[in-house]
Design an enzyme around this catalytic site. Structure first.
Site, short mmCIF file in Angstrom:
data_model
loop_
_atom_site.label_atom_id
_atom_site.label_comp_id
_atom_site.label_asym_id
_atom_site.label_seq_id
_atom_site.Cartn_x
_atom_site.Cartn_y
_atom_site.Cartn_z
N GLU A 158 0.85 -1.20 0.00
CA GLU A 158 0.00 0.00 0.00
C GLU A 158 0.89 1.24 0.00
OE1 GLU A 158 -2.99 0.13 3.07
OE2 GLU A 158 -3.71 2.10 2.41
N GLU A 185 -12.71 -1.88 1.90
CA GLU A 185 -13.34 -1.64 3.22
C GLU A 185 -14.37 -0.52 3.18
OE1 GLU A 185 -10.39 -1.32 6.33
OE2 GLU A 185 -9.77 -3.41 6.06
N GLU A 203 -6.57 -9.12 3.22
CA GLU A 203 -5.71 -8.50 4.24
C GLU A 203 -5.79 -9.39 5.47
OE1 GLU A 203 -6.08 -4.32 5.21
OE2 GLU A 203 -6.64 -3.85 3.14
O1 AHR Z 1 -3.19 -2.65 6.13
C1 AHR Z 1 -3.46 -1.45 6.78
C2 AHR Z 1 -4.90 -0.98 6.60
O2 AHR Z 1 -5.76 -1.90 7.23
C3 AHR Z 1 -5.43 -0.92 5.19
O3 AHR Z 1 -5.14 0.27 4.55
C4 AHR Z 1 -6.91 -1.04 5.39
O4 AHR Z 1 -7.56 -1.62 4.28
C5 AHR Z 1 -7.04 -1.86 6.65
O5 AHR Z 1 -7.94 -1.32 7.55
#
Ligand code: AHR
Length: 512
Positions: free
Chosen positions: A28, A174, A293
Protein backbone atom coordinates in the site's frame (compact mmCIF):
# COMPACT_ATOMS: atom_id res chain seq x y z
CA UNK A 1 5.63 -32.87 28.73
CA UNK A 2 1.92 -32.47 27.83
CA UNK A 3 -0.38 -35.18 26.54
CA UNK A 4 0.77 -36.73 23.27
CA UNK A 5 -0.73 -35.74 19.92
CA UNK A 6 -1.69 -38.19 17.18
CA UNK A 7 -2.25 -37.00 13.64
CA UNK A 8 -3.72 -39.33 10.99
CA UNK A 9 -3.46 -38.66 7.29
CA UNK A 10 -5.32 -40.42 4.52
CA UNK A 11 -3.27 -39.74 1.39
CA UNK A 12 -5.76 -41.59 -0.81
CA UNK A 13 -8.43 -38.94 -0.25
CA UNK A 14 -6.80 -35.59 -0.89
CA UNK A 15 -8.83 -32.40 -0.68
CA UNK A 16 -8.81 -29.31 -2.90
CA UNK A 17 -5.87 -28.19 -5.01
CA UNK A 18 -3.65 -25.79 -3.07
CA UNK A 19 -4.58 -22.32 -4.37
CA UNK A 20 -1.13 -20.83 -4.93
CA UNK A 21 -2.69 -17.38 -4.68
CA UNK A 22 -3.07 -18.10 -0.98
CA UNK A 23 0.47 -16.78 -0.65
CA UNK A 24 -0.27 -13.26 -1.78
CA UNK A 25 0.98 -10.12 -0.15
CA UNK A 26 0.08 -6.42 -0.12
CA UNK A 27 1.87 -3.17 -0.94
CA UNK A 28 0.00 0.00 0.00
CA UNK A 29 1.10 3.60 -0.45
CA UNK A 30 1.21 3.87 3.30
CA UNK A 31 3.97 4.79 5.73
CA UNK A 32 7.27 3.33 4.53
CA UNK A 33 5.97 0.40 2.52
CA UNK A 34 6.67 1.96 -0.90
CA UNK A 35 8.82 5.03 -0.15
CA UNK A 36 11.84 4.10 2.00
CA UNK A 37 10.66 0.49 1.72
CA UNK A 38 10.80 -1.16 -1.68
CA UNK A 39 11.75 2.19 -3.29
CA UNK A 40 14.68 4.25 -2.12
CA UNK A 41 16.62 6.00 -4.88
CA UNK A 42 20.10 6.68 -3.60
CA UNK A 43 20.29 3.50 -1.52
CA UNK A 44 23.49 1.58 -2.18
CA UNK A 45 21.53 -1.34 -3.65
CA UNK A 46 18.98 0.71 -5.66
CA UNK A 47 18.58 0.04 -9.39
CA UNK A 48 18.18 2.74 -12.05
CA UNK A 49 14.45 2.97 -11.31
CA UNK A 50 15.11 3.57 -7.58
CA UNK A 51 14.06 0.16 -6.22
CA UNK A 52 16.21 -1.45 -3.53
CA UNK A 53 18.01 -4.62 -4.63
CA UNK A 54 18.37 -5.99 -1.10
CA UNK A 55 14.63 -5.69 -0.50
CA UNK A 56 13.83 -7.28 -3.85
CA UNK A 57 16.04 -10.23 -2.91
CA UNK A 58 14.16 -10.72 0.37
CA UNK A 59 10.81 -10.42 -1.41
CA UNK A 60 11.88 -13.17 -3.81
CA UNK A 61 13.05 -15.29 -0.89
CA UNK A 62 9.68 -14.84 0.84
CA UNK A 63 8.13 -16.65 -2.14
CA UNK A 64 4.85 -14.74 -2.33
CA UNK A 65 2.74 -15.20 -5.47
CA UNK A 66 0.46 -12.15 -5.71
CA UNK A 67 0.70 -8.50 -4.67
CA UNK A 68 -2.33 -6.33 -3.96
CA UNK A 69 -1.76 -2.62 -4.78
CA UNK A 70 -1.99 0.39 -4.15
CA UNK A 71 -4.30 0.13 -1.09
CA UNK A 72 -5.92 -0.29 1.35
CA UNK A 73 -7.47 2.88 2.68
CA UNK A 74 -5.13 4.86 0.42
CA UNK A 75 -6.90 3.73 -2.75
CA UNK A 76 -10.19 5.32 -1.71
CA UNK A 77 -8.77 8.81 -2.30
CA UNK A 78 -6.31 7.93 -5.10
CA UNK A 79 -6.27 9.30 -8.64
CA UNK A 80 -4.42 6.68 -10.66
CA UNK A 81 -3.63 9.26 -13.37
CA UNK A 82 -1.34 11.08 -10.88
CA UNK A 83 1.02 8.10 -10.94
CA UNK A 84 1.57 7.81 -14.71
CA UNK A 85 3.55 9.94 -17.17
CA UNK A 86 6.83 11.82 -16.66
CA UNK A 87 7.82 11.68 -13.01
CA UNK A 88 8.84 15.32 -12.81
CA UNK A 89 5.35 16.39 -13.84
CA UNK A 90 3.44 14.26 -11.36
CA UNK A 91 1.42 16.15 -8.75
CA UNK A 92 2.16 16.03 -5.04
CA UNK A 93 -1.07 15.34 -3.13
CA UNK A 94 -2.41 15.05 0.37
CA UNK A 95 -3.13 11.45 1.32
CA UNK A 96 -6.04 11.92 3.72
CA UNK A 97 -6.24 8.20 4.49
CA UNK A 98 -2.90 8.25 6.31
CA UNK A 99 -2.41 12.00 6.92
CA UNK A 100 0.66 11.92 4.70
CA UNK A 101 1.99 13.55 1.54
CA UNK A 102 2.02 11.43 -1.62
CA UNK A 103 4.73 12.33 -4.14
CA UNK A 104 3.49 9.95 -6.84
CA UNK A 105 7.06 9.01 -7.74
CA UNK A 106 5.87 5.41 -7.85
CA UNK A 107 2.75 4.60 -9.87
CA UNK A 108 1.34 1.82 -12.01
CA UNK A 109 4.23 1.55 -14.50
CA UNK A 110 7.01 1.49 -11.91
CA UNK A 111 5.16 -0.83 -9.59
CA UNK A 112 4.10 -3.29 -12.29
CA UNK A 113 7.71 -3.51 -13.52
CA UNK A 114 8.91 -4.13 -9.95
CA UNK A 115 6.22 -6.79 -9.34
CA UNK A 116 7.28 -8.54 -12.54
CA UNK A 117 10.89 -8.60 -11.34
CA UNK A 118 9.73 -9.97 -7.99
CA UNK A 119 7.68 -12.69 -9.70
CA UNK A 120 4.39 -11.39 -8.25
CA UNK A 121 1.00 -11.33 -9.98
CA UNK A 122 -0.42 -7.82 -9.71
CA UNK A 123 -3.85 -7.46 -8.04
CA UNK A 124 -4.96 -3.88 -8.67
CA UNK A 125 -7.54 -2.06 -6.56
CA UNK A 126 -9.81 0.64 -8.00
CA UNK A 127 -11.03 3.67 -6.08
CA UNK A 128 -14.73 3.35 -5.27
CA UNK A 129 -14.47 5.92 -2.46
CA UNK A 130 -14.10 9.33 -4.10
CA UNK A 131 -14.46 7.92 -7.61
CA UNK A 132 -16.65 5.44 -9.43
CA UNK A 133 -17.57 3.44 -12.50
CA UNK A 134 -15.95 5.72 -15.10
CA UNK A 135 -12.57 5.98 -13.43
CA UNK A 136 -12.45 2.23 -12.73
CA UNK A 137 -13.18 1.57 -16.39
CA UNK A 138 -10.59 4.15 -17.49
CA UNK A 139 -7.86 2.52 -15.43
CA UNK A 140 -8.74 -0.90 -16.81
CA UNK A 141 -8.72 0.39 -20.39
CA UNK A 142 -5.41 2.18 -19.78
CA UNK A 143 -3.87 -0.96 -18.31
CA UNK A 144 -5.29 -3.78 -20.42
CA UNK A 145 -6.50 -2.51 -23.80
CA UNK A 146 -3.93 -3.24 -26.54
CA UNK A 147 -3.99 0.17 -28.28
CA UNK A 148 -5.78 2.49 -30.67
CA UNK A 149 -7.78 4.41 -28.04
CA UNK A 150 -6.84 7.58 -26.21
CA UNK A 151 -6.22 5.78 -22.91
CA UNK A 152 -4.34 2.79 -24.30
CA UNK A 153 -2.22 5.05 -26.52
CA UNK A 154 -1.38 7.12 -23.47
CA UNK A 155 -0.06 3.99 -21.81
CA UNK A 156 2.05 3.28 -24.87
CA UNK A 157 3.41 6.85 -24.90
CA UNK A 158 4.25 6.38 -21.23
CA UNK A 159 6.56 3.55 -22.15
CA UNK A 160 4.49 0.39 -22.02
CA UNK A 161 3.68 -0.87 -25.52
CA UNK A 162 2.14 -4.15 -24.41
CA UNK A 163 -0.91 -4.18 -22.11
CA UNK A 164 -0.21 -4.89 -18.44
CA UNK A 165 -2.75 -7.72 -18.67
CA UNK A 166 -3.90 -7.33 -15.06
CA UNK A 167 -6.43 -10.02 -14.31
CA UNK A 168 -7.23 -9.52 -10.62
CA UNK A 169 -9.11 -6.38 -9.56
CA UNK A 170 -10.45 -5.28 -6.16
CA UNK A 171 -13.65 -3.23 -6.33
CA UNK A 172 -12.69 -0.68 -3.68
CA UNK A 173 -11.53 -1.30 -0.14
CA UNK A 174 -13.34 -1.64 3.22
CA UNK A 175 -16.24 0.52 2.08
CA UNK A 176 -18.25 -0.46 5.18
CA UNK A 177 -15.80 1.33 7.51
CA UNK A 178 -16.67 4.88 8.65
CA UNK A 179 -12.92 5.61 8.52
CA UNK A 180 -12.89 4.91 4.79
CA UNK A 181 -12.78 7.86 2.40
CA UNK A 182 -16.14 7.78 0.61
CA UNK A 183 -17.59 5.21 3.06
CA UNK A 184 -20.93 3.77 1.89
CA UNK A 185 -23.91 1.78 3.02
CA UNK A 186 -24.14 -1.81 1.76
CA UNK A 187 -26.86 -0.78 -0.72
CA UNK A 188 -24.80 2.11 -2.06
CA UNK A 189 -21.64 0.05 -2.34
CA UNK A 190 -23.41 -3.02 -3.72
CA UNK A 191 -24.92 -0.99 -6.59
CA UNK A 192 -21.64 0.78 -7.33
CA UNK A 193 -19.63 -2.44 -7.24
CA UNK A 194 -22.15 -4.17 -9.54
CA UNK A 195 -22.14 -1.36 -12.11
CA UNK A 196 -18.34 -1.07 -12.00
CA UNK A 197 -18.08 -4.84 -12.48
CA UNK A 198 -20.50 -4.79 -15.40
CA UNK A 199 -18.57 -2.09 -17.27
CA UNK A 200 -15.19 -3.61 -16.44
CA UNK A 201 -16.34 -6.94 -17.87
CA UNK A 202 -17.58 -5.21 -21.05
CA UNK A 203 -14.09 -3.78 -21.50
CA UNK A 204 -12.16 -6.92 -20.56
CA UNK A 205 -14.15 -10.14 -20.07
CA UNK A 206 -11.08 -11.90 -18.66
CA UNK A 207 -10.89 -9.86 -15.44
CA UNK A 208 -11.44 -11.53 -12.08
CA UNK A 209 -13.24 -9.23 -9.65
CA UNK A 210 -13.25 -9.05 -5.87
CA UNK A 211 -16.16 -7.38 -4.06
CA UNK A 212 -15.28 -5.75 -0.74
CA UNK A 213 -16.65 -7.67 2.23
CA UNK A 214 -16.67 -6.34 5.79
CA UNK A 215 -13.56 -4.68 7.22
CA UNK A 216 -13.58 -7.20 10.03
CA UNK A 217 -15.75 -9.76 11.73
CA UNK A 218 -16.68 -7.37 14.56
CA UNK A 219 -18.24 -4.71 12.33
CA UNK A 220 -21.86 -4.12 13.42
CA UNK A 221 -22.95 -4.62 9.81
CA UNK A 222 -20.99 -7.88 9.32
CA UNK A 223 -23.19 -10.49 7.66
CA UNK A 224 -25.85 -8.11 6.40
CA UNK A 225 -23.13 -6.26 4.50
CA UNK A 226 -22.00 -9.45 2.71
CA UNK A 227 -25.60 -10.52 2.00
CA UNK A 228 -26.59 -7.15 0.51
CA UNK A 229 -23.39 -6.70 -1.48
CA UNK A 230 -23.63 -10.22 -2.89
CA UNK A 231 -27.29 -9.80 -3.83
CA UNK A 232 -26.13 -6.97 -6.09
CA UNK A 233 -22.90 -8.50 -7.34
CA UNK A 234 -23.31 -12.32 -7.43
CA UNK A 235 -22.78 -13.44 -11.01
CA UNK A 236 -20.61 -10.37 -11.67
CA UNK A 237 -17.80 -10.97 -9.16
CA UNK A 238 -15.55 -13.98 -8.60
CA UNK A 239 -14.54 -13.38 -4.98
CA UNK A 240 -15.62 -11.48 -1.88
CA UNK A 241 -13.02 -10.19 0.54
CA UNK A 242 -12.40 -10.99 4.20
CA UNK A 243 -10.02 -8.80 6.23
CA UNK A 244 -8.73 -10.29 9.46
CA UNK A 245 -6.17 -8.85 11.87
CA UNK A 246 -5.41 -10.36 15.28
CA UNK A 247 -3.61 -9.03 18.35
CA UNK A 248 -2.76 -10.18 21.84
CA UNK A 249 -4.92 -8.86 24.65
CA UNK A 250 -2.74 -8.31 27.74
CA UNK A 251 -2.95 -11.34 30.00
CA UNK A 252 -4.64 -13.57 27.41
CA UNK A 253 -2.03 -15.19 25.17
CA UNK A 254 -4.13 -18.36 24.91
CA UNK A 255 -6.89 -16.59 22.96
CA UNK A 256 -4.33 -14.88 20.75
CA UNK A 257 -2.71 -18.21 19.95
CA UNK A 258 -6.19 -19.53 19.05
CA UNK A 259 -6.73 -16.81 16.42
CA UNK A 260 -6.88 -19.55 13.77
CA UNK A 261 -10.14 -20.76 15.34
CA UNK A 262 -11.61 -17.25 14.99
CA UNK A 263 -10.53 -17.02 11.35
CA UNK A 264 -11.94 -20.49 10.68
CA UNK A 265 -15.34 -19.46 12.04
CA UNK A 266 -15.24 -16.14 10.12
CA UNK A 267 -14.53 -17.98 6.83
CA UNK A 268 -17.35 -20.41 7.61
CA UNK A 269 -19.86 -17.61 8.19
CA UNK A 270 -18.96 -15.85 4.94
CA UNK A 271 -19.10 -19.17 3.05
CA UNK A 272 -22.63 -19.77 4.38
CA UNK A 273 -23.76 -16.32 3.17
CA UNK A 274 -22.22 -16.97 -0.26
CA UNK A 275 -24.14 -20.26 -0.48
CA UNK A 276 -27.35 -18.61 0.67
CA UNK A 277 -27.20 -15.82 -1.94
CA UNK A 278 -26.07 -18.12 -4.76
CA UNK A 279 -29.01 -20.42 -4.04
CA UNK A 280 -31.44 -17.51 -3.74
CA UNK A 281 -30.28 -15.99 -7.05
CA UNK A 282 -29.70 -19.27 -8.89
CA UNK A 283 -26.04 -18.41 -9.48
CA UNK A 284 -23.99 -21.41 -10.62
CA UNK A 285 -20.57 -19.76 -10.89
CA UNK A 286 -18.40 -20.09 -7.76
CA UNK A 287 -17.59 -17.14 -5.48
CA UNK A 288 -14.33 -17.56 -3.61
CA UNK A 289 -13.23 -15.89 -0.38
CA UNK A 290 -10.29 -13.55 -0.83
CA UNK A 291 -8.67 -13.00 2.56
CA UNK A 292 -6.96 -10.04 1.01
CA UNK A 293 -5.71 -8.50 4.24
CA UNK A 294 -4.63 -10.69 7.13
CA UNK A 295 -1.93 -10.56 9.77
CA UNK A 296 -1.10 -9.87 13.38
CA UNK A 297 -1.47 -6.12 14.06
CA UNK A 298 -1.47 -4.28 17.38
CA UNK A 299 -4.46 -2.19 16.34
CA UNK A 300 -5.34 -1.11 19.86
CA UNK A 301 -2.06 0.75 20.15
CA UNK A 302 -2.56 2.27 16.68
CA UNK A 303 -6.10 3.46 17.40
CA UNK A 304 -5.49 4.69 20.93
CA UNK A 305 -1.95 6.05 20.85
CA UNK A 306 -0.31 6.39 17.43
CA UNK A 307 -3.23 7.38 15.21
CA UNK A 308 -4.42 10.39 17.27
CA UNK A 309 -0.84 11.67 17.24
CA UNK A 310 -0.29 11.06 13.51
CA UNK A 311 -3.60 12.59 12.46
CA UNK A 312 -3.02 15.88 14.31
CA UNK A 313 0.57 16.38 13.18
CA UNK A 314 2.21 17.41 9.91
CA UNK A 315 1.65 15.75 6.56
CA UNK A 316 5.00 13.97 6.18
CA UNK A 317 6.23 11.92 3.24
CA UNK A 318 6.60 8.26 4.21
CA UNK A 319 6.21 8.50 8.01
CA UNK A 320 6.84 5.45 10.19
CA UNK A 321 3.33 4.01 10.49
CA UNK A 322 2.33 0.75 12.20
CA UNK A 323 5.82 -0.73 12.07
CA UNK A 324 5.04 -3.54 14.49
CA UNK A 325 8.05 -5.51 15.77
CA UNK A 326 6.95 -9.12 15.57
CA UNK A 327 7.64 -11.55 18.38
CA UNK A 328 8.03 -15.32 18.35
CA UNK A 329 4.41 -15.54 19.54
CA UNK A 330 3.27 -13.41 16.58
CA UNK A 331 5.15 -15.69 14.18
CA UNK A 332 3.48 -18.78 15.63
CA UNK A 333 0.08 -17.11 15.17
CA UNK A 334 0.93 -16.17 11.56
CA UNK A 335 1.89 -19.80 10.91
CA UNK A 336 -1.35 -21.02 12.47
CA UNK A 337 -3.44 -18.62 10.35
CA UNK A 338 -1.83 -20.10 7.25
CA UNK A 339 -2.77 -23.57 8.51
CA UNK A 340 -6.37 -22.41 8.87
CA UNK A 341 -6.51 -20.91 5.37
CA UNK A 342 -4.98 -24.01 3.79
CA UNK A 343 -7.53 -26.16 5.60
CA UNK A 344 -10.28 -23.91 4.22
CA UNK A 345 -8.90 -24.00 0.67
CA UNK A 346 -12.27 -25.42 -0.29
CA UNK A 347 -13.57 -21.83 0.07
CA UNK A 348 -10.54 -19.53 0.34
CA UNK A 349 -9.46 -18.70 -3.20
CA UNK A 350 -6.64 -16.33 -2.27
CA UNK A 351 -5.11 -14.38 0.57
CA UNK A 352 -2.74 -11.45 1.06
CA UNK A 353 -0.45 -11.05 4.03
CA UNK A 354 -0.76 -7.34 4.88
CA UNK A 355 1.65 -5.80 4.25
CA UNK A 356 5.04 -6.59 2.62
CA UNK A 357 7.66 -4.09 3.80
CA UNK A 358 7.87 -1.99 7.00
CA UNK A 359 4.09 -1.56 7.50
CA UNK A 360 3.04 -4.58 9.65
CA UNK A 361 5.44 -6.48 7.47
CA UNK A 362 7.64 -9.57 7.32
CA UNK A 363 10.46 -7.42 5.89
CA UNK A 364 11.87 -4.30 7.53
CA UNK A 365 14.33 -1.71 6.27
CA UNK A 366 16.26 1.30 7.44
CA UNK A 367 16.83 4.18 5.03
CA UNK A 368 20.43 4.00 3.85
CA UNK A 369 20.80 0.86 5.96
CA UNK A 370 19.98 -2.80 5.93
CA UNK A 371 16.91 -4.92 5.34
CA UNK A 372 16.00 -7.85 7.56
CA UNK A 373 13.51 -10.67 8.11
CA UNK A 374 11.00 -10.28 10.91
CA UNK A 375 9.94 -13.41 12.82
CA UNK A 376 6.76 -13.68 10.74
CA UNK A 377 8.81 -14.00 7.55
CA UNK A 378 9.64 -17.63 8.25
CA UNK A 379 6.30 -19.43 8.61
CA UNK A 380 5.10 -17.62 5.48
CA UNK A 381 8.21 -18.45 3.51
CA UNK A 382 8.35 -22.09 4.58
CA UNK A 383 4.66 -22.67 3.89
CA UNK A 384 4.70 -20.90 0.51
CA UNK A 385 7.75 -22.89 -0.56
CA UNK A 386 6.29 -26.31 0.26
CA UNK A 387 2.49 -26.17 0.00
CA UNK A 388 1.61 -27.59 -3.39
CA UNK A 389 -0.54 -30.27 -4.97
CA UNK A 390 -3.58 -31.07 -2.85
CA UNK A 391 -4.61 -30.12 0.67
CA UNK A 392 -5.19 -32.88 3.21
CA UNK A 393 -7.13 -32.23 6.37
CA UNK A 394 -5.84 -34.61 9.06
CA UNK A 395 -7.67 -36.15 11.98
CA UNK A 396 -6.00 -34.72 15.09
CA UNK A 397 -6.16 -36.21 18.56
CA UNK A 398 -4.54 -33.70 20.91
CA UNK A 399 -4.80 -32.04 24.30
CA UNK A 400 -7.18 -29.18 24.92
CA UNK A 401 -6.36 -25.56 25.77
CA UNK A 402 -9.15 -23.46 27.29
CA UNK A 403 -9.36 -19.90 25.96
CA UNK A 404 -11.33 -16.94 27.24
CA UNK A 405 -12.53 -15.87 23.78
CA UNK A 406 -12.97 -19.04 21.75
CA UNK A 407 -13.62 -21.82 24.27
CA UNK A 408 -11.52 -24.99 24.11
CA UNK A 409 -9.06 -25.31 21.23
CA UNK A 410 -6.67 -28.12 20.35
CA UNK A 411 -3.14 -27.78 21.70
CA UNK A 412 -1.84 -28.81 18.28
CA UNK A 413 -3.33 -27.84 14.95
CA UNK A 414 -2.11 -29.15 11.59
CA UNK A 415 -2.76 -29.39 7.88
CA UNK A 416 -0.90 -31.21 5.11
CA UNK A 417 -0.36 -30.97 1.37
CA UNK A 418 0.62 -33.73 -1.00
CA UNK A 419 2.20 -33.50 -4.45
CA UNK A 420 3.14 -36.89 -5.86
CA UNK A 421 5.34 -38.53 -3.23
CA UNK A 422 6.13 -35.27 -1.41
CA UNK A 423 4.14 -34.73 1.73
CA UNK A 424 4.36 -31.52 3.76
CA UNK A 425 2.79 -31.25 7.18
CA UNK A 426 2.42 -27.85 8.85
CA UNK A 427 1.93 -27.88 12.60
CA UNK A 428 1.43 -25.40 15.39
CA UNK A 429 1.77 -26.05 19.10
CA UNK A 430 -0.18 -23.47 21.10
CA UNK A 431 0.83 -24.71 24.55
CA UNK A 432 3.11 -22.28 26.35
CA UNK A 433 4.56 -24.47 29.04
CA UNK A 434 5.66 -27.90 27.91
CA UNK A 435 6.69 -29.84 24.84
CA UNK A 436 4.35 -32.35 23.25
CA UNK A 437 5.26 -35.61 21.52
CA UNK A 438 3.60 -35.97 18.10
CA UNK A 439 3.00 -39.11 16.05
CA UNK A 440 1.92 -38.71 12.44
CA UNK A 441 0.27 -41.88 11.13
CA UNK A 442 0.34 -42.32 7.37
CA UNK A 443 -1.41 -44.80 5.13
CA UNK A 444 1.77 -45.16 3.05
CA UNK A 445 5.30 -45.92 4.03
CA UNK A 446 7.74 -43.06 4.34
CA UNK A 447 11.24 -43.19 2.92
CA UNK A 448 12.62 -40.25 4.87
CA UNK A 449 11.55 -37.10 6.70
CA UNK A 450 13.02 -33.85 7.92
CA UNK A 451 11.58 -30.93 9.88
CA UNK A 452 12.14 -27.27 10.61
CA UNK A 453 10.80 -25.52 13.70
CA UNK A 454 10.30 -21.91 14.69
CA UNK A 455 10.22 -21.38 18.43
CA UNK A 456 11.73 -19.37 21.28
CA UNK A 457 15.48 -19.10 20.65
CA UNK A 458 18.05 -20.01 23.30
CA UNK A 459 18.34 -17.15 25.78
CA UNK A 460 15.11 -15.57 24.53
CA UNK A 461 11.46 -15.67 25.50
CA UNK A 462 8.16 -15.57 23.66
CA UNK A 463 8.50 -11.79 23.19
CA UNK A 464 11.86 -11.99 21.41
CA UNK A 465 11.97 -10.04 18.13
CA UNK A 466 14.41 -9.60 15.24
CA UNK A 467 15.90 -6.13 14.88
CA UNK A 468 18.20 -4.33 12.44
CA UNK A 469 21.24 -5.35 14.48
CA UNK A 470 20.25 -8.79 15.74
CA UNK A 471 18.03 -11.53 14.36
CA UNK A 472 17.90 -14.35 16.90
CA UNK A 473 14.60 -15.80 15.64
CA UNK A 474 15.03 -18.16 12.70
CA UNK A 475 13.96 -21.71 11.82
CA UNK A 476 16.08 -24.54 13.18
CA UNK A 477 16.08 -28.19 12.28
CA UNK A 478 14.00 -30.50 14.44
CA UNK A 479 14.66 -34.19 15.02
CA UNK A 480 12.17 -36.58 13.38
CA UNK A 481 12.03 -40.34 13.29
CA UNK A 482 10.52 -42.43 10.54
CA UNK A 483 9.33 -45.98 11.10
CA UNK A 484 7.50 -47.38 8.11
CA UNK A 485 4.21 -45.47 8.06
CA UNK A 486 4.68 -43.26 11.12
CA UNK A 487 6.70 -40.12 11.69
CA UNK A 488 7.41 -39.01 15.24
CA UNK A 489 8.78 -35.78 16.64
CA UNK A 490 8.50 -33.57 19.70
CA UNK A 491 7.16 -30.06 19.35
CA UNK A 492 8.56 -27.50 21.79
CA UNK A 493 6.08 -25.26 23.58
CA UNK A 494 4.98 -22.28 21.49
CA UNK A 495 6.20 -23.53 18.13
CA UNK A 496 5.36 -23.75 14.47
CA UNK A 497 6.89 -26.52 12.37
CA UNK A 498 7.06 -27.91 8.87
CA UNK A 499 7.67 -31.62 8.37
CA UNK A 500 8.69 -32.76 4.89
CA UNK A 501 8.20 -36.44 4.14
CA UNK A 502 9.29 -38.36 1.06
CA UNK A 503 6.80 -41.22 0.63
CA UNK A 504 7.60 -44.52 -1.01
CA UNK A 505 5.56 -44.88 -4.20
CA UNK A 506 2.32 -46.61 -3.24
CA UNK A 507 -0.69 -48.11 -4.93
CA UNK A 508 -2.99 -45.33 -3.80
CA UNK A 509 -0.63 -42.64 -5.04
CA UNK A 510 -2.32 -39.35 -6.03
CA UNK A 511 -0.53 -37.23 -8.60
CA UNK A 512 -0.64 -33.46 -8.29
O1 AHR B 1 -3.19 -2.65 6.13
C1 AHR B 1 -3.46 -1.45 6.78
C2 AHR B 1 -4.90 -0.98 6.60
O2 AHR B 1 -5.76 -1.90 7.23
C3 AHR B 1 -5.43 -0.92 5.19
O3 AHR B 1 -5.14 0.27 4.55
C4 AHR B 1 -6.91 -1.04 5.39
O4 AHR B 1 -7.56 -1.62 4.28
C5 AHR B 1 -7.04 -1.86 6.65
O5 AHR B 1 -7.94 -1.32 7.55
Amino acid sequence: MTSPTRISLDTSAPGPVVPRRLFGTFVEHMGRCVYDGIFEPGHATADDAGFRGDVLELVRELGATVVRYPGGNFVSGYRWEDGVGPRDQRPVRLDAAWHSTETNQVGLHEFAAWAEQAGLELMEAVNLGTRGVAEAADLLEYANHPGGTALSERRRENGRAEPFGIRLWCLGNEMDGPWQIGHKTAEEYGRLAAESARLMRFIDPDVELVAAGSSNHEMPTFGEWERTVLRHTAGLVDHISVHAYYEETPGDPASFLASGAALDAYIGEVADIIDEVRAERGITTPIGISVDEWNVWNQTRWNEVDKPEVFTGDWPVAPRLIEDDYTVTDAVVVGSLLITMLRRADRVSMANLAQLVNVIAPIRTEPGGGAWRQTTFFPFQLTAAAASGHVMVPVIDTGVIPTARYGDVGAVDAVATIAGDELSIFLVHRGLDAETPVTIDLDRSAARAEALVLTVPAGGDRHTVNTASSQPVAPASLAVEVSDSAVTLTLPPLSWARVSVRLNPGTNRVTA
